[in-house]
Scaffold this active site. Sequence first.
Site, PDB file in Angstrom:
ATOM      1  CE  LYS A 484      -8.698  -8.239   6.752  1.00  0.00           C
ATOM      2  NZ  LYS A 484      -8.926  -9.667   6.699  1.00  0.00           N
ATOM      3  CE1 TYR A 707      20.340  11.408  -0.162  1.00  0.00           C
ATOM      4  CE2 TYR A 707      18.031  10.817  -0.457  1.00  0.00           C
ATOM      5  CZ  TYR A 707      19.016  11.544   0.197  1.00  0.00           C
ATOM      6  OH  TYR A 707      18.663  12.382   1.216  1.00  0.00           O
TER       7      TYR A 707
HETATM    8  C1  LIG Z   1      -9.516 -10.202   5.657  1.00  0.00           C
HETATM    9  C2  LIG Z   1     -10.437 -11.307   5.812  1.00  0.00           C
HETATM   10  C3  LIG Z   1     -11.418 -11.566   4.839  1.00  0.00           C
HETATM   11  C4  LIG Z   1     -11.550 -10.817   3.563  1.00  0.00           C
HETATM   12  O1  LIG Z   1     -10.626 -11.283   2.643  1.00  0.00           O
HETATM   13  P1  LIG Z   1     -10.555 -10.701   1.153  1.00  0.00           P
HETATM   14  O2  LIG Z   1      -9.635 -11.610   0.461  1.00  0.00           O
HETATM   15  O3  LIG Z   1     -10.005  -9.332   1.307  1.00  0.00           O
HETATM   16  O4  LIG Z   1     -11.907 -10.709   0.624  1.00  0.00           O
HETATM   17  C5  LIG Z   1     -12.357 -12.550   5.107  1.00  0.00           C
HETATM   18  N1  LIG Z   1     -12.290 -13.285   6.239  1.00  0.00           N
HETATM   19  C6  LIG Z   1     -11.322 -13.083   7.166  1.00  0.00           C
HETATM   20  C7  LIG Z   1     -11.322 -13.933   8.374  1.00  0.00           C
HETATM   21  C8  LIG Z   1     -10.366 -12.100   6.983  1.00  0.00           C
HETATM   22  O5  LIG Z   1      -9.433 -11.911   7.905  1.00  0.00           O
END
Ligand SMILES: *Cc1c(COP(=O)(O)O)cnc(C)c1O
Length: 812
Positions: A484, A707
């Site tokens: 993702k 700035y």
């Molecule tokens: C993002 C996610 C993970 C992975 O989590 P990490 O801490 O990056 O390993 C696992 N399960 C779900 C449902 C997620 O959304």
Amino acid sequence: MNEIAEIINGTLHSGIPVKITEYSIDSRTVVSPEHTLFFALTGSNHNGHDYISTLYANGMRAFVINEYREEFTTLTEANFIHVENVLVALQQLARHHRQQIITPVIGITGSNGKTIVKEWIYQLMSASNSLKIYRSPRSYNSQVGVPLSLLGIEHDTDYSIIEAGISRKGEMSRLEKMIQPTIGIFTHLGDAHDENFTSKEEKLAEKAKLFRSCKWVIGQAGETLEHIRSYLPSSVSFLLWGEDKNADVQTETLYISKGHRHVQVYYKGHVFTLEIPFSDLVSYENCMNAVCLLLWMSTPVDILAERVRHLSTIAMRMEIKDGINHCTLVNDYYNSDPSSFRMALNMLAIQDATKERVVILSDFMDTGMDKEELYTLVSQMLCVANISLFIGIGKQLCKYRHIFPDNSRFYEDTEHFLRQEERDNFNNQIILIKGARAFQFEYIAGFLQKQSHSTILEVDLDAMVHNLNHFRSLTDAHIAVMVKAFSYGSGSREIASLLQYHRVDYLMVAFADEGIELRAAGITIPIAVMNPEREAFDNMIMFNLEPEIYALDILEDFNRALNKHGIKRFPVHIKLNTGMNRSGFDEQDLPHLLEFFQTERSVYIRSMFSHLAGSDETMHDEFTLGQIHLFERMTERIQAQFNYKIWRHILNSAGIERFPQYHFDMVRLGIGLHGISATHANLQPVSSFKTYISSIRKVPEGQSIGYGRKSYTTRPSRIAVIPVGYADGLNRHLSNRVGNVFIKGKRVPIIGNICMDTCMIDVTDTNAAIGDEVEIFGKHILVSELSEQLGTIPYEILTGISHRVKRVYYKE
Ligand SMILES: *Cc1c(COP(=O)(O)O)cnc(C)c1O
């Protein structure tokens, strides 16, 4: 086949007669299947036996196996050699092959520098055209790589150079039995793989085993080599170099000028000077080890000195970059020889499957092979790799153009290519650019490269694979990787392609669009979508994207969409809420869920899962175990209603590391792939956020910078500008000496407020110059350090790098 079966102590089930000229362990890279013997190795997550039927369909007829399966009985033409252990068989065959070679075999080991020393020896030797020299491809130095390397030695080879790498005890003996080096070279003892040895001595003793039956050992005089000597029989002679008076080859650095190191050498009464075209110590060490071998071969010193002057750097990296007109460039300036060409084609194979493949290749230099045979082999490889366009550059390729497909284009040299090709001849393709150094293919890469501002996020694919393998070693469960948010900022298509190549079981994305993009990029492995939206249902069904179902109404609507398309048994994933309180079915919702399934349904529950709220922190462990137990209870209740097995999964990266007893059927790897561990495991940083110095200004003491005039110089200063700002993802809270960047081995502070597209750094304490590379985070400043400084988590830093920052991928 009979002979091979005998050598490897196997039982032969004969098929049709075959002549074996190649050996393979990887079903994806076979060039001439009818002449290849396939070794069906079994690893923690793949089993070579699974690919045999496909390979058979592609024409392969010879296999070494350790399990005879029912399905093999239909492969009537196949030869099977049944052995107890396939890897051992491969090693036995390599050992046997080695024993037939009577010319010297040079074995190189050490923690660093093996590949460079190997390549430099090759450069120094091959300047003499009369020798036929073989060397292990790239860094093929493992338990699997070494036997494959050895099997490539031909009977008329004059010298073979073989690398040996180990990571744990016991491995070197096996390598030594195969390689049986005549001469050994010890490069350098570093800290790599220390975690698998109890002490430096133990590691050294293990490495020394390579040299047990050597006639000569070469290395740098000093404590390390004395240790090695103490482990070896007195029949082994030493040729050591160094500044030490007792060294056999005594050296003294005279001076360093214009980046060249001038070294005086005393050897057997000769005194001569070497001009090494590099100034650093590491190159000096590597070069001297190579030089000693040439001295051992009695190379005249004036010839040797001349060749040393022309040593060139070894580009070990293969780079993947964005090219013009949506092309992707794969640049490989490593040696040009058939085996490294094959590896480059492999790299091409794992890119976006929907794009055409183009290969731009130069003549191969000094391979010693018959040219007709060589280019016929190249042409076959192109065919197997599905290359749509071949461009050959060089006189030899022009001469053998009749061997290549009709649409190929040929040029005498790089200049003619650049003069006659137009940029717009290339569009939406993956282009491999691979040339021998003399052809200066950098110009072709420059010609085809997308020109833009060069703040980049550099993604180390080897590090990523290392991390993936680390997590694999922790579990027997299936592995889903969360890709993702642009794979945590590192890029979706490229990373998904890599993961597919490495055979992960599932990819998970947040939204359907991300999944569609992956399908468009040729990703065929299962993909789950965590936030399925109703508007996207039709697309999801069309592209085989499996929804996460977190509520009954979604399930009902999705089932309806399936019915509309007349589709049955479409996999879905049921999300259970066990304490995160974000989404998913609660325990009291289960009766409704189960009731829904009392009638025949179009969906098929592939998995049920939940998500932990605090898997990385011990303070929440009790809560976490509570979540897991609730998960077990809920899933048992669901499973009881179904006559098929439903997978279960609950662990994210930290969970995989910390709760090994709850891996269930699958785990969901996320941040761990990117090098962040909850348990200080030996993971490698993957992404480096890099830019370069675009200008430097001298500023007197007491002046404000930038700035809002928040920082002042406290001394006459050198202030550099780097083209990266908060719009690129450089957090503005790092302004005014809070944050550091890394230049030339040093940390220097960010000074003044960070601007939108640029910021200033104080380089007074360095000799930094315009054009120097600057690391914002990466291998020296870790993402986790930055996130801690900013009071956030690594996830936010990684996913916050703007899309305008070019992603550049590389692997060794
Ligand atoms: C993002 C996610 C993970 C992975 O989590 P990490 O801490 O990056 O390993 C696992 N399960 C779900 C449902 C997620 O959304």
